[in-house]
Design an enzyme around this catalytic site. Sequence first.
Site, short mmCIF file in Angstrom:
data_model
loop_
_atom_site.label_atom_id
_atom_site.label_comp_id
_atom_site.label_asym_id
_atom_site.label_seq_id
_atom_site.Cartn_x
_atom_site.Cartn_y
_atom_site.Cartn_z
N HIS A 287 5.44 12.13 27.41
CA HIS A 287 5.84 11.28 28.54
C HIS A 287 4.64 10.54 29.16
O HIS A 287 3.54 11.07 29.24
CB HIS A 287 6.51 12.12 29.63
CG HIS A 287 5.60 13.15 30.23
ND1 HIS A 287 4.77 12.89 31.30
CD2 HIS A 287 5.37 14.44 29.90
CE1 HIS A 287 4.08 13.96 31.61
NE2 HIS A 287 4.41 14.93 30.77
N ILE B 252 -5.33 12.99 11.65
CA ILE B 252 -4.26 13.94 11.37
C ILE B 252 -4.50 15.27 12.08
O ILE B 252 -5.60 15.82 12.07
CB ILE B 252 -4.12 14.14 9.83
CG1 ILE B 252 -2.87 14.95 9.49
CG2 ILE B 252 -5.37 14.74 9.23
CD1 ILE B 252 -2.54 14.92 8.01
N GLY C 2 -1.95 0.18 6.65
CA GLY C 2 -2.36 1.28 7.49
C GLY C 2 -3.62 1.02 8.30
O GLY C 2 -3.80 1.59 9.37
N SER D 116 0.84 -1.20 0.00
CA SER D 116 0.00 0.00 0.00
C SER D 116 0.87 1.25 0.00
O SER D 116 2.10 1.18 -0.05
CB SER D 116 -0.87 -0.01 1.27
OG SER D 116 -0.02 0.01 2.41
N GLY D 117 0.22 2.42 0.09
CA GLY D 117 0.96 3.65 0.25
C GLY D 117 1.80 3.63 1.52
O GLY D 117 2.93 4.13 1.56
N HIS D 118 1.24 3.07 2.60
CA HIS D 118 1.98 2.95 3.85
C HIS D 118 3.23 2.09 3.65
O HIS D 118 4.28 2.37 4.25
CB HIS D 118 1.07 2.34 4.93
CG HIS D 118 1.71 2.21 6.26
ND1 HIS D 118 2.22 3.28 6.96
CD2 HIS D 118 1.93 1.11 7.05
CE1 HIS D 118 2.73 2.86 8.12
NE2 HIS D 118 2.56 1.56 8.19
N HIS E 215 -3.15 3.74 15.71
CA HIS E 215 -2.52 4.58 14.68
C HIS E 215 -2.64 6.04 15.11
O HIS E 215 -3.74 6.56 15.27
CB HIS E 215 -3.22 4.37 13.33
CG HIS E 215 -2.61 5.15 12.20
ND1 HIS E 215 -3.02 4.98 10.90
CD2 HIS E 215 -1.64 6.10 12.16
CE1 HIS E 215 -2.32 5.79 10.11
NE2 HIS E 215 -1.48 6.49 10.86
#
Length: 198
Positions: free
Chosen positions: A126, A156, A62, A7-9, A135
């Site tokens: 942390h 995103i 992904g 894939s694109g990932h 993800h």
Amino acid sequence: MYLYGASGHCKVIIDSIESSTDKIIKGVFDDNIEIDKILNVPIYNFETFDKTKIHEMFISVGNNATRKMISESISENYISVFHPKATISKYAFIDEGSCVMANAVINASAKIGKHCIVNTGAIVEHDCELGDFVHISPNASLAGNVKIGEGTHIGIGAQIIQGITIGKWVTIGAGTVVIRDIPDGSLYVGNPARQIKK
């Protein structure tokens, strides 16, 4: 070593491996018989492949649910992948099959589960804890002590304030700002985050 998923990932994973190690990617497994190479790496059918040739594998898919399905159906020596431009604290823990992309930051005492993606420019501060198959999308930021359940996708540019707990198999939309705990299995968007789908 071999990858699973053309894939694109997969392209980003190939680039990360070639940039950071001397490992040779010998092939990628994929069900799409219409393509025979990805970034000059040959593609094979896993079912007909001689499995004795596989010594290391990474799932380059992904989709969180698909990564889980593959990892549970194929027992291999899964490695993790770290881009050389990622910043990872020596006090962080990252389990097998996970990847950390370019310019991502993982700070002290963070714990990353199996087969997770910490994508380009993402920040995991942390004491954060990510369950398996999570993800964190590009430029998303988790403040300190955030807990993310299995299979959850942080969109995103999303922002999660400190101390928040997000359940399993949740989707946090792009640009969403999370200021309260979120239960399992929901879709949240907006600023502040609001549920739009169960």
